[in-house]
Design a protein around this motif. Structure first.
Motif, PDB file in Angstrom:
ATOM      1  N   ILE A 238      11.120   2.804 -12.804  1.00  0.00           N
ATOM      2  CA  ILE A 238      10.381   1.536 -12.942  1.00  0.00           C
ATOM      3  C   ILE A 238       9.591   1.203 -11.759  1.00  0.00           C
ATOM      4  CG2 ILE A 238      10.328  -0.711 -13.791  1.00  0.00           C
ATOM      5  CD1 ILE A 238      12.434   0.209 -15.682  1.00  0.00           C
ATOM      6  N   LYS A 239      10.213   1.073 -10.840  1.00  0.00           N
ATOM      7  CA  LYS A 239       9.786   0.752  -9.318  1.00  0.00           C
ATOM      8  C   LYS A 239       8.684   1.634  -8.953  1.00  0.00           C
ATOM      9  CE  LYS A 239      14.109  -1.961  -7.730  1.00  0.00           C
ATOM     10  NZ  LYS A 239      15.125  -1.853  -6.703  1.00  0.00           N
ATOM     11  N   LYS A 240       8.903   2.854  -9.256  1.00  0.00           N
ATOM     12  CA  LYS A 240       8.069   3.730  -8.565  1.00  0.00           C
ATOM     13  C   LYS A 240       6.800   3.781  -9.322  1.00  0.00           C
ATOM     14  CE  LYS A 240       7.613   8.717  -7.763  1.00  0.00           C
ATOM     15  NZ  LYS A 240       8.119  10.022  -7.803  1.00  0.00           N
ATOM     16  N   LYS A 241       6.824   3.385 -10.703  1.00  0.00           N
ATOM     17  CA  LYS A 241       5.907   3.369 -11.625  1.00  0.00           C
ATOM     18  C   LYS A 241       4.940   1.999 -11.278  1.00  0.00           C
ATOM     19  CE  LYS A 241       4.366   3.682 -16.431  1.00  0.00           C
ATOM     20  NZ  LYS A 241       4.656   3.948 -17.675  1.00  0.00           N
ATOM     21  N   LYS A 242       5.656   1.007 -10.945  1.00  0.00           N
ATOM     22  CA  LYS A 242       5.216  -0.024 -10.575  1.00  0.00           C
ATOM     23  C   LYS A 242       4.377  -0.044  -9.183  1.00  0.00           C
ATOM     24  CE  LYS A 242       7.993  -3.516 -13.098  1.00  0.00           C
ATOM     25  NZ  LYS A 242       8.823  -4.966 -12.958  1.00  0.00           N
ATOM     26  N   ASN A 243       4.940   0.411  -8.379  1.00  0.00           N
ATOM     27  CA  ASN A 243       4.396   0.907  -6.978  1.00  0.00           C
ATOM     28  C   ASN A 243       3.195   1.829  -6.840  1.00  0.00           C
ATOM     29  OD1 ASN A 243       6.149  -1.041  -5.962  1.00  0.00           O
ATOM     30  ND2 ASN A 243       7.524   0.622  -5.207  1.00  0.00           N
ATOM     31  N   HIS A 244       3.183   2.593  -7.810  1.00  0.00           N
ATOM     32  CA  HIS A 244       2.026   3.670  -7.848  1.00  0.00           C
ATOM     33  C   HIS A 244       0.609   3.023  -7.841  1.00  0.00           C
ATOM     34  CE1 HIS A 244       0.348   7.711  -8.348  1.00  0.00           C
ATOM     35  NE2 HIS A 244      -0.215   7.188  -9.522  1.00  0.00           N
ATOM     36  N   PRO A 245       0.233   2.010  -8.918  1.00  0.00           N
ATOM     37  CA  PRO A 245      -1.369   1.564  -8.784  1.00  0.00           C
ATOM     38  C   PRO A 245      -1.377   0.816  -7.501  1.00  0.00           C
ATOM     39  CG  PRO A 245       0.105   0.428 -10.480  1.00  0.00           C
ATOM     40  CD  PRO A 245       1.009   1.902  -9.892  1.00  0.00           C
ATOM     41  N   PHE A 246      -0.461   0.326  -6.703  1.00  0.00           N
ATOM     42  CA  PHE A 246      -0.458  -0.807  -5.691  1.00  0.00           C
ATOM     43  C   PHE A 246      -0.842   0.390  -4.466  1.00  0.00           C
ATOM     44  CE2 PHE A 246       1.281  -2.243  -1.706  1.00  0.00           C
ATOM     45  CZ  PHE A 246       0.791  -3.512  -1.522  1.00  0.00           C
ATOM     46  N   ARG A 247      -0.260   1.453  -4.525  1.00  0.00           N
ATOM     47  CA  ARG A 247      -0.589   2.582  -3.246  1.00  0.00           C
ATOM     48  C   ARG A 247      -2.035   2.867  -3.546  1.00  0.00           C
ATOM     49  NH1 ARG A 247       4.581   4.666  -4.478  1.00  0.00           N
ATOM     50  NH2 ARG A 247       3.660   6.658  -5.248  1.00  0.00           N
ATOM     51  N   HIS A 248      -2.425   3.165  -4.902  1.00  0.00           N
ATOM     52  CA  HIS A 248      -3.987   3.793  -4.828  1.00  0.00           C
ATOM     53  C   HIS A 248      -5.011   2.530  -4.628  1.00  0.00           C
ATOM     54  CE1 HIS A 248      -3.918   7.503  -6.922  1.00  0.00           C
ATOM     55  NE2 HIS A 248      -2.889   6.903  -7.671  1.00  0.00           N
ATOM     56  N   LYS A 249      -4.178   1.137  -4.729  1.00  0.00           N
ATOM     57  CA  LYS A 249      -5.378   0.106  -4.405  1.00  0.00           C
ATOM     58  C   LYS A 249      -5.385   0.094  -2.763  1.00  0.00           C
ATOM     59  CE  LYS A 249      -4.776  -2.920  -8.626  1.00  0.00           C
ATOM     60  NZ  LYS A 249      -4.361  -3.978  -9.001  1.00  0.00           N
ATOM     61  N   LEU A 250      -4.172   0.121  -2.316  1.00  0.00           N
ATOM     62  CA  LEU A 250      -3.899  -0.079  -0.671  1.00  0.00           C
ATOM     63  C   LEU A 250      -5.002   1.029  -0.198  1.00  0.00           C
ATOM     64  CD1 LEU A 250      -2.696  -1.133   1.809  1.00  0.00           C
ATOM     65  CD2 LEU A 250      -0.731   0.416   1.378  1.00  0.00           C
ATOM     66  N   ILE A 251      -4.789   2.223  -0.749  1.00  0.00           N
ATOM     67  CA  ILE A 251      -5.492   3.376  -0.144  1.00  0.00           C
ATOM     68  C   ILE A 251      -7.259   3.124  -0.407  1.00  0.00           C
ATOM     69  CG2 ILE A 251      -6.404   5.926  -0.656  1.00  0.00           C
ATOM     70  CD1 ILE A 251      -3.427   6.691  -1.299  1.00  0.00           C
ATOM     71  N   LEU A 252      -7.593   2.706  -1.322  1.00  0.00           N
ATOM     72  CA  LEU A 252      -9.005   2.263  -1.573  1.00  0.00           C
ATOM     73  C   LEU A 252      -9.452   1.138  -0.620  1.00  0.00           C
ATOM     74  CD1 LEU A 252      -9.365   2.152  -5.521  1.00  0.00           C
ATOM     75  CD2 LEU A 252     -10.195   3.695  -3.994  1.00  0.00           C
ATOM     76  N   VAL A 253      -8.588   0.125  -0.374  1.00  0.00           N
ATOM     77  CA  VAL A 253      -8.884  -0.841   0.621  1.00  0.00           C
ATOM     78  C   VAL A 253      -9.121  -0.435   1.929  1.00  0.00           C
ATOM     79  CG1 VAL A 253      -7.920  -3.086   1.695  1.00  0.00           C
ATOM     80  CG2 VAL A 253      -7.778  -2.642  -0.527  1.00  0.00           C
ATOM     81  N   ILE A 254      -8.419   0.775   2.325  1.00  0.00           N
ATOM     82  CA  ILE A 254      -8.343   1.092   3.616  1.00  0.00           C
ATOM     83  C   ILE A 254      -9.455   2.247   3.622  1.00  0.00           C
ATOM     84  CG2 ILE A 254      -7.157   2.761   5.282  1.00  0.00           C
ATOM     85  CD1 ILE A 254      -4.524   1.371   4.395  1.00  0.00           C
ATOM     86  N   MET A 255      -9.456   3.012   2.936  1.00  0.00           N
ATOM     87  CA  MET A 255     -10.838   4.215   2.760  1.00  0.00           C
ATOM     88  C   MET A 255     -12.082   3.881   2.618  1.00  0.00           C
ATOM     89  SD  MET A 255      -9.041   6.883   3.702  1.00  0.00           S
ATOM     90  CE  MET A 255     -10.533   8.139   3.349  1.00  0.00           C
ATOM     91  N   LEU A 256     -12.150   2.679   1.840  1.00  0.00           N
ATOM     92  CA  LEU A 256     -13.777   2.417   1.581  1.00  0.00           C
ATOM     93  C   LEU A 256     -14.335   1.909   2.614  1.00  0.00           C
ATOM     94  CD1 LEU A 256     -13.498   0.755  -2.096  1.00  0.00           C
ATOM     95  CD2 LEU A 256     -14.635   2.840  -1.289  1.00  0.00           C
ATOM     96  N   PRO A 257     -13.885   0.820   3.528  1.00  0.00           N
ATOM     97  CA  PRO A 257     -14.365   0.310   4.707  1.00  0.00           C
ATOM     98  C   PRO A 257     -14.642   1.515   5.706  1.00  0.00           C
ATOM     99  CG  PRO A 257     -12.701  -0.948   4.050  1.00  0.00           C
ATOM    100  CD  PRO A 257     -12.381   0.157   3.133  1.00  0.00           C
ATOM    101  N   LEU A 258     -13.667   2.663   5.866  1.00  0.00           N
ATOM    102  CA  LEU A 258     -13.936   3.798   6.656  1.00  0.00           C
ATOM    103  C   LEU A 258     -14.752   4.617   6.433  1.00  0.00           C
ATOM    104  CD1 LEU A 258     -10.004   4.834   7.449  1.00  0.00           C
ATOM    105  CD2 LEU A 258     -11.497   3.559   8.992  1.00  0.00           C
ATOM    106  N   ILE A 259     -15.017   4.686   5.042  1.00  0.00           N
ATOM    107  CA  ILE A 259     -16.057   5.466   4.391  1.00  0.00           C
ATOM    108  C   ILE A 259     -17.630   4.785   4.838  1.00  0.00           C
ATOM    109  CG2 ILE A 259     -17.496   6.662   2.382  1.00  0.00           C
ATOM    110  CD1 ILE A 259     -14.556   6.988   1.536  1.00  0.00           C
ATOM    111  N   GLY A 260     -17.512   3.358   4.553  1.00  0.00           N
ATOM    112  CA  GLY A 260     -18.593   2.931   4.994  1.00  0.00           C
ATOM    113  C   GLY A 260     -19.138   2.822   6.388  1.00  0.00           C
ATOM    114  N   VAL A 261     -18.125   2.735   7.365  1.00  0.00           N
ATOM    115  CA  VAL A 261     -18.448   2.907   8.585  1.00  0.00           C
ATOM    116  C   VAL A 261     -19.089   4.138   9.072  1.00  0.00           C
ATOM    117  CG1 VAL A 261     -17.389   2.881  11.066  1.00  0.00           C
ATOM    118  CG2 VAL A 261     -16.742   0.997   9.291  1.00  0.00           C
ATOM    119  N   VAL A 262     -18.586   5.107   8.388  1.00  0.00           N
ATOM    120  CA  VAL A 262     -19.028   6.451   8.812  1.00  0.00           C
ATOM    121  C   VAL A 262     -20.350   6.609   8.374  1.00  0.00           C
ATOM    122  CG1 VAL A 262     -18.847   9.054   8.436  1.00  0.00           C
ATOM    123  CG2 VAL A 262     -16.774   7.591   8.799  1.00  0.00           C
ATOM    124  N   LEU A 263     -20.704   6.219   7.302  1.00  0.00           N
ATOM    125  CA  LEU A 263     -21.870   6.416   6.536  1.00  0.00           C
ATOM    126  C   LEU A 263     -23.219   5.560   7.417  1.00  0.00           C
ATOM    127  CD1 LEU A 263     -21.338   6.218   3.009  1.00  0.00           C
ATOM    128  CD2 LEU A 263     -21.964   8.203   4.095  1.00  0.00           C
TER     129      LEU A 263
END
Length: 405
Positions: free
Chosen positions: A61-86
């Protein structure tokens, strides 16, 4: 009946065997085995796992709850990096393009592909056709003047819209288009009451011309050469004309970036409007001054107005215009070119500088107040005609002296 956790032996059974583990008081997580996916395990409330009929384990249950949070965290980190590169790639590409554009050779105005039109607030191609129609394809009947770089025509585009059109001499007459381009560059950004307004220009294989405001009184030279028209120019009007020319030159020399020297100031290149306000025209020989340059130049100008130093040096600067202005100011007061008087004028003191020696006999003598202004013009003219260019005043100084007169 079994009790406890599910034995590992069940996980090692071969596929195809039905397993019934119902109501055996089993506890703990169900092993992740393909044999248990379809097993009958109801009635074991303490079992947990990712199989049908039981609840998820706490860790799952904990793993399932943490799964979408990790996805959001990855998006929060990656999107600005992609924007800076572009953004970095775009900036690099733009800078590289600008550097390449600056290095690539660009053709002058008349050599660009296709026809080139620029008419302020108008459709250039429509105006081009209208001008050909208004001048009957540049018929001599509409000619109002001739200059070193072209012939000037009067074109009535509308009942209340009359312009002056200077058509460049044809290339067959061995006249270079540099004069046309010089005039365009000099006048494009100039806005001053004592400088003729440029409305537009056209570079075309058949005709190249400039479009100016039309000034009703024409050139100062044509007026002074006519005994009838010259009588309309009393000395007060003539003083105001001299002041107007001085103001226009002061703007060109001191308020334009880079400064502009005209190089051909003469009475033929000064136009008058209906109120006898002077406007400097004909910038075909103008030169944009580079402040870090020695400004070496070919001799340009009209005989009788050219500075004496150009006979032995090729350096051109704003003091050339100052000298020519001195000649023009004298000529406006006298009604004729001063000629040899220029040399003798330089030797006269203020006490011997008498208006009677230079006044135009075609007009009545001035009042005492106007005479003071005329004498101020004569003194300024003498200073402008100094044989040493370093001792000539600047146009700002000339304009200020005349405004105080």
């Amino acid at each position: 009946m079994l009790s406890g956790s599910i034995p590992n032996a069940f996980t090692n059974l071969h596929y195809g065997i039905d397993i019934d583990l119902s109501y055996n008081e089993l506890t703990g997580p169900v092993p992740p085995s393909p044999n248990l996916l379809n097993a009958s395990i109801q009635g074991n409330p303490c079992l947990c796992g990712n199989v049908t009929g039981v609840k998820l384990c706490t860790s799952q249950i904990k793993k399932k709850k943490n799964h979408p949070f990790r996805h959001k965290l990855i998006l929060v980190i990656m999107l600005p990096l992609i924007g800076v590169v572009l953004l970095g790639l775009f900036t690099y590409g733009f800078i590289a393009y600008r550097q390449q554009w600056k290095k690539s050779p660009r053709k002058p105005l008349e050599e660009e592909s296709g026809d080139y039109f620029h008419i302020t607030s108008f459709d250039g191609k429509v105006v081009y056709d209208d001008i050909l129609k208004a001048t009957n394809d540049f018929s001599e009947a509409y000619c109002i003047g001739t200059g070193g770089y072209g012939i000037v025509y009067k074109a009535k585009l509308q009942p209340d819209n009359v312009v002056a059109v200077k058509r460049l001499h044809s290339s067959s007459e061995n006249v270079d288009h540099s004069g046309f381009l010089n005039e365009v560059r000099a006048l494009t950004n100039i806005r001053h009451r004592n400088i003729v307004k440029l409305y537009g220009y056209c570079s075309h294989p058949r005709h190249s011309f400039l479009i100016y405001e039309y000034l009703e009184k024409g050139s100062l030279g044509s007026i002074l050469r006519s005994d009838v028209l010259a009588k309309e120019l009393d000395l007060l009007k003539r003083v105001n004309i001299v002041k107007g020319v001085a103001n226009g030159l002061a703007y060109m020399h001191h308020d334009c970036t880079p400064p502009i020297i005209h190089r051909d100031i003469s009475i033929s290149n000064i136009l008058l409007d209906s109120d006898y306000e002077a406007c400097i025209s004909d910038f075909g020989t103008s030169k944009l001054l580079k402040l870090d340059s020695s400004n070496w130049t070919a001799v340009a100008g009209t005989y009788g107005y050219i500075v004496p130093e150009l006979s032995y040096t090729m350096v051109g600067n704003e003091k050339c215009d100052v000298y020519s202005f001195g000649v023009v100011a004298l000529e406006v007061v006298m009604g004729k070119h001063p000629g040899e008087l220029i040399t003798s004028l330089l030797t006269l003191s203020d006490d011997h500088l008498v208006l009677a020696n230079v006044e135009d006999s075609r007009i009545p003598p001035p009042s005492s107040q106007v005479e003071k202004q005329v004498m101020s013009v004569l003194r300024v003219s003498r200073a402008c005609l100094n044989s040493n260019p370093l001792e000539r005043p600047t146009k700002h100084q000339v304009s200020n002296l005349l405004m105080k007169a």
